[in-house]
Write a protein that holds these residues in place. Structure first.
Motif, PDB file in Angstrom:
ATOM      1  N   GLU A  84       0.810  -1.221   0.000  1.00  0.00           N
ATOM      2  CA  GLU A  84       0.000   0.000   0.000  1.00  0.00           C
ATOM      3  C   GLU A  84       0.843   1.272   0.000  1.00  0.00           C
ATOM      4  O   GLU A  84       0.345   2.348  -0.276  1.00  0.00           O
ATOM      5  N   PHE A  85       2.119   1.152   0.329  1.00  0.00           N
ATOM      6  CA  PHE A  85       3.026   2.294   0.434  1.00  0.00           C
ATOM      7  C   PHE A  85       3.281   2.872  -0.950  1.00  0.00           C
ATOM      8  O   PHE A  85       3.424   2.140  -1.925  1.00  0.00           O
ATOM      9  N   ASP A  86       3.357   4.209  -1.062  1.00  0.00           N
ATOM     10  CA  ASP A  86       3.519   4.821  -2.386  1.00  0.00           C
ATOM     11  C   ASP A  86       4.631   5.867  -2.454  1.00  0.00           C
ATOM     12  O   ASP A  86       4.673   6.682  -3.362  1.00  0.00           O
ATOM     13  N   ASP A  87       5.572   5.836  -1.513  1.00  0.00           N
ATOM     14  CA  ASP A  87       6.626   6.851  -1.503  1.00  0.00           C
ATOM     15  C   ASP A  87       8.011   6.209  -1.389  1.00  0.00           C
ATOM     16  O   ASP A  87       8.820   6.583  -0.552  1.00  0.00           O
ATOM     17  N   TYR A  88       8.282   5.233  -2.245  1.00  0.00           N
ATOM     18  CA  TYR A  88       9.571   4.547  -2.229  1.00  0.00           C
ATOM     19  C   TYR A  88      10.676   5.431  -2.807  1.00  0.00           C
ATOM     20  O   TYR A  88      10.447   6.183  -3.749  1.00  0.00           O
ATOM     21  N   ASP A  89      11.864   5.323  -2.235  1.00  0.00           N
ATOM     22  CA  ASP A  89      13.060   5.926  -2.835  1.00  0.00           C
ATOM     23  C   ASP A  89      13.546   4.942  -3.902  1.00  0.00           C
ATOM     24  O   ASP A  89      13.697   3.757  -3.629  1.00  0.00           O
ATOM     25  N   ILE A  90      13.782   5.419  -5.096  1.00  0.00           N
ATOM     26  CA  ILE A  90      14.236   4.559  -6.186  1.00  0.00           C
ATOM     27  C   ILE A  90      15.758   4.519  -6.195  1.00  0.00           C
ATOM     28  O   ILE A  90      16.427   5.552  -6.195  1.00  0.00           O
ATOM     29  N   GLU A  91      16.311   3.326  -6.185  1.00  0.00           N
ATOM     30  CA  GLU A  91      17.751   3.105  -6.268  1.00  0.00           C
ATOM     31  C   GLU A  91      18.056   2.420  -7.601  1.00  0.00           C
ATOM     32  O   GLU A  91      17.385   1.453  -7.962  1.00  0.00           O
ATOM     33  N   ILE A  92      19.059   2.907  -8.312  1.00  0.00           N
ATOM     34  CA  ILE A  92      19.448   2.317  -9.588  1.00  0.00           C
ATOM     35  C   ILE A  92      20.584   1.340  -9.339  1.00  0.00           C
ATOM     36  O   ILE A  92      21.619   1.696  -8.798  1.00  0.00           O
ATOM     37  N   ASP A  93      20.361   0.088  -9.736  1.00  0.00           N
ATOM     38  CA  ASP A  93      21.366  -0.949  -9.533  1.00  0.00           C
ATOM     39  C   ASP A  93      22.219  -1.175 -10.776  1.00  0.00           C
ATOM     40  O   ASP A  93      23.393  -1.490 -10.678  1.00  0.00           O
ATOM     41  N   ASP A  94      21.615  -1.042 -11.943  1.00  0.00           N
ATOM     42  CA  ASP A  94      22.348  -1.262 -13.186  1.00  0.00           C
ATOM     43  C   ASP A  94      21.688  -0.462 -14.295  1.00  0.00           C
ATOM     44  O   ASP A  94      20.469  -0.280 -14.299  1.00  0.00           O
ATOM     45  N   TYR A  95      22.496   0.036 -15.220  1.00  0.00           N
ATOM     46  CA  TYR A  95      21.990   0.844 -16.326  1.00  0.00           C
ATOM     47  C   TYR A  95      22.882   0.622 -17.531  1.00  0.00           C
ATOM     48  O   TYR A  95      23.970   0.055 -17.426  1.00  0.00           O
TER      49      TYR A  95
END
Length: 73
Positions: free
Chosen positions: A40-51
């Motif tokens: 239900e949570f909607d405020d996650y911090d996005i972490e980039i692992d690979d690009y």
């Protein structure tokens, strides 16, 4: 010989995210409640692992920053 860290801005970068994940701290009384709240949570911090970088523009040397690296003994 001294060492320097050089940072030169790039005009643009084109690429895509290969893998990333969201992170958050959620308070709950047990793991089952935490799982439910996570859905239900909607405020996650996005972490980039690979690009992957497909293309980039010219380096903008007029805006570069240079910092001397001090060696620790």
């Amino acid at each position: 010989m001294k060492k320097f860290k050089v940072v030169v801005p790039c005009e643009y970068i084109v690429g895509h995210l290969r893998y990333g994940h969201g992170e958050a701290i959620i308070e709950a009384k047990d793991i089952e409640e935490a799982k439910q709240k996570a859905k239900e949570f909607d405020d996650y911090d996005i972490e980039i692992d690979d690009y992957e970088i497909d293309d980039c523009g010219s380096f903008e040397f007029e805006d570069m920053e240079i910092e001397e690296i001090k060696e620790e003994n």
